[in-house]
Design an enzyme around this catalytic site. Structure first.
Site, PDB file in Angstrom:
ATOM      1  N   LYS A   1       0.746  -1.072  -0.009  1.00 26.69           N
ATOM      2  CA  LYS A   1       0.050  -0.020   0.036  1.00 26.69           C
ATOM      3  C   LYS A   1       0.813   1.322  -0.071  1.00 26.69           C
ATOM      4  O   LYS A   1       0.427   2.293  -0.548  1.00 26.69           O
ATOM      5  CB  LYS A   1      -0.878   0.006   1.289  1.00 26.69           C
ATOM      6  CG  LYS A   1      -2.107  -0.865   0.897  1.00 26.69           C
ATOM      7  CD  LYS A   1      -3.149  -0.566   2.197  1.00 26.69           C
ATOM      8  CE  LYS A   1      -4.421  -1.667   2.149  1.00 26.69           C
ATOM      9  NZ  LYS A   1      -5.358  -1.397   3.134  1.00 26.69           N
TER      10      LYS A   1
ATOM     11  N   LYS B   1      -5.182 -11.256  -5.946  1.00 25.61           N
ATOM     12  CA  LYS B   1      -6.434 -11.333  -4.939  1.00 25.61           C
ATOM     13  C   LYS B   1      -7.367 -10.701  -5.521  1.00 25.61           C
ATOM     14  O   LYS B   1      -7.183  -9.536  -6.214  1.00 25.61           O
ATOM     15  CB  LYS B   1      -6.016 -10.660  -3.682  1.00 25.61           C
ATOM     16  CG  LYS B   1      -6.834 -11.089  -2.475  1.00 25.61           C
ATOM     17  CD  LYS B   1      -6.475 -10.078  -1.195  1.00 25.61           C
ATOM     18  CE  LYS B   1      -6.596  -8.777  -1.303  1.00 25.61           C
ATOM     19  NZ  LYS B   1      -6.667  -8.184  -0.092  1.00 25.61           N
TER      20      LYS B   1
ATOM     21  N   LYS C   1     -11.428  -4.793  -4.085  1.00 33.99           N
ATOM     22  CA  LYS C   1     -12.311  -3.785  -4.891  1.00 33.99           C
ATOM     23  C   LYS C   1     -11.683  -2.673  -5.274  1.00 33.99           C
ATOM     24  O   LYS C   1     -12.260  -1.908  -6.157  1.00 33.99           O
ATOM     25  CB  LYS C   1     -13.203  -3.289  -3.609  1.00 33.99           C
ATOM     26  CG  LYS C   1     -12.526  -2.753  -2.498  1.00 33.99           C
ATOM     27  CD  LYS C   1     -13.314  -2.908  -1.175  1.00 33.99           C
ATOM     28  CE  LYS C   1     -12.523  -3.000  -0.021  1.00 33.99           C
ATOM     29  NZ  LYS C   1     -13.082  -3.196   1.380  1.00 33.99           N
TER      30      LYS C   1
HETATM   31  P1  AMP Z   1     -10.819  -5.594   3.867  1.00 39.11           P
HETATM   32  O1  AMP Z   1     -11.855  -5.291   2.708  1.00 39.11           O
HETATM   33  O2  AMP Z   1      -9.436  -5.248   3.426  1.00 39.11           O
HETATM   34  O3  AMP Z   1     -11.359  -4.813   5.055  1.00 39.11           O
HETATM   35  O4  AMP Z   1     -11.069  -7.042   4.122  1.00 39.11           O
HETATM   36  C1  AMP Z   1     -11.986  -7.441   5.136  1.00 39.11           C
HETATM   37  C2  AMP Z   1     -11.963  -9.119   5.245  1.00 39.11           C
HETATM   38  O5  AMP Z   1     -12.347  -9.644   3.921  1.00 39.11           O
HETATM   39  C3  AMP Z   1     -10.598  -9.367   5.715  1.00 39.11           C
HETATM   40  O6  AMP Z   1     -10.833 -10.397   6.553  1.00 39.11           O
HETATM   41  C4  AMP Z   1      -9.827  -9.668   4.485  1.00 39.11           C
HETATM   42  O7  AMP Z   1      -8.883 -10.898   4.993  1.00 39.11           O
HETATM   43  C5  AMP Z   1     -11.104 -10.620   3.747  1.00 39.11           C
HETATM   44  N1  AMP Z   1     -10.652 -10.566   2.320  1.00 39.11           N
HETATM   45  C6  AMP Z   1     -10.694  -9.393   1.253  1.00 39.11           C
HETATM   46  N2  AMP Z   1     -10.372  -9.723   0.093  1.00 39.11           N
HETATM   47  C7  AMP Z   1     -10.416 -10.938   0.193  1.00 39.11           C
HETATM   48  C8  AMP Z   1     -10.325 -12.053  -0.783  1.00 39.11           C
HETATM   49  N3  AMP Z   1     -10.068 -11.873  -1.907  1.00 39.11           N
HETATM   50  N4  AMP Z   1     -10.607 -13.598  -0.389  1.00 39.11           N
HETATM   51  C9  AMP Z   1     -10.770 -13.676   0.785  1.00 39.11           C
HETATM   52  N5  AMP Z   1     -10.984 -12.855   1.858  1.00 39.11           N
HETATM   53  C10 AMP Z   1     -10.849 -11.615   1.540  1.00 39.11           C
END
Ligand code: AMP
Ligand code: TRP
Length: 329
Positions: A112, A194, A197
């Site tokens: 990041k 991965k 968004k």
């Molecule tokens: P965040 O959007 O970074 O706040 O992520 C929220 C949750 O979603 C966290 O537990 C991440 O590990 C999970 N997460 C985000 N992207 C993925 C993905 N592509 N596959 C599985 N889990 C995800």
């Protein structure tokens, strides 16, 4: 003793089906068995530039999504991080016990901070310490997250152990719950990456609130391979990723799915998968659209959640302050 579960998501963008499968979807089953805390990590979200209006909207949105995905505020504590000041307070103490070297090794920070000048701020650097504070405040046993959070979780464990060794037993040492097939859902356009968004290619992710046609179209356009044999292995990463989603939504095993589609074209499988995802997400989408209209209710849920959370967080923080040597007020 009932075990405690803690997890959080940042109000920093539209959620994808990766977020859903990696985290939110697992919450509902946990709430029947454990003491659960599910949080909107707004303090975390400002480690990268955000519009204030968007944080406000997305915070409501996340609470509505928690409710729409079946979380019951009578069973789970749903709350917003900035409403409970103990998170920032414990984070300070833990910051003073964190090694720069260890924080420097965090892959999320490296990624990041390289993206833009503004991202190179001290908050982004110490973000994993705040996350440790989140978890440790509630004497958490289990943390359901995606694989990308594993390194941060490891830091939370290290800090708990370090504090306990230095001052005496204070924190529980938490464990992660990371899904084998769903811990890392990959981009639909590049199965080496991965699903995220923040990807520029809109077709690389499915949003939690995408409608049926959009979901089906994105799955149809997803990248597979030219081998043409329907198999579940690491050479066919695109297909493997799609099968992982099929496993998650159908409950079938990879063998059962391979048997079902081995004599079919990929396109037949993709049609079925698109429909399966759309059917599974329909209920959440509809419930979300109801909950999001009722701001007063969402506010009530987060207010009551914050009250319950601060009571517990405060007990831990008082212990910590005392052990560190701060005078009682
Ligand atoms: P965040 O959007 O970074 O706040 O992520 C929220 C949750 O979603 C966290 O537990 C991440 O590990 C999970 N997460 C985000 N992207 C993925 C993905 N592509 N596959 C599985 N889990 C995800
Ligand atoms: N860092 C997590 C993410 O970006 C969100 C988060 C903050 C979290 N605090 C947490 C997850 C505590 C689990 C436990 O996804």
């Amino acid at each position: 003793m009932t075990k405690t579960v803690y997890s959080a998501l940042q109000p920093s963008g539209s959620l994808t089906i990766g977020n859903y499968l990696g985290s939110i979807r697992n919450f509902k089953n946990l709430q029947d068995e454990y003491e659960c805390f599910f949080n909107v990590a707004d303090l975390h979200s400002i480690t990268v530039p955000q519009e204030p209006k968007s944080i406000r909207e997305r915070s409501f949105d996340l609470i509505a999504i928690f409710l729409a995905s079946g979380l019951d505020p009578e069973k789970s504590t749903l709350f917003v991080q900035s409403h409970v000041p103990q998170h920032a307070e414990l984070s300070w103490v833990l910051n003073c016990m964190s090694y720069m070297g260890q924080l420097n090794r965090m892959t999320q920070f490296k990624e990041k901070s390289q993206k833009s000048e503004e991202n190179l701020n001290a908050g982004l650097f110490t973000y994993p310490v705040l996350m440790a504070a989140d978890i440790l405040l509630y004497q958490t046993d289990l943390v359901p997250v995606g694989i990308d959070q594993k390194q941060h979780l490891e830091l939370a464990r290290d800090l708990a152990i370090r504090f306990n060794n230095k001052y005496s037993e204070t924190f529980k040492v938490p464990e992660g719950i990371i899904g084998k097939e769903t811990g890392k859902i990959m981009s639909l356009k590049n199965p080496e990456k991965k699903m995220s968004k923040s990807d520029e290619d809109q077709n690389s992710f499915i949003l939690l609130l995408d409608d049926e046609e959009t979901i089906k179209r994105k799955i149809r356009k997803s990248v597979t391979d030219s081998l043409g044999n329907f198999d579940y292995n690491d050479e066919q990463k695109g297909l493997k990723n799609l099968i992982n989603m099929y496993i998650a939504f159908s409950g079938l095993t990879s063998d059962e799915i391979v048997n079902k589609y081995k004599n079919e074209n990929y396109s037949v499988f993709k049609e079925d998968l698109g429909q399966l995802i759309a059917d599974n997400m329909k209920d959440i989408r509809e419930k979300h659209s109801q909950f999001i209209k009722d701001k007063a209710y969402l506010e009530k849920v987060m207010r009551e959640g914050a009250e319950k959370a601060s009571y517990i967080a405060n007990k831990t923080l008082r212990k910590v302050y005392k052990k560190v040597g701060f005078l009682p007020r």
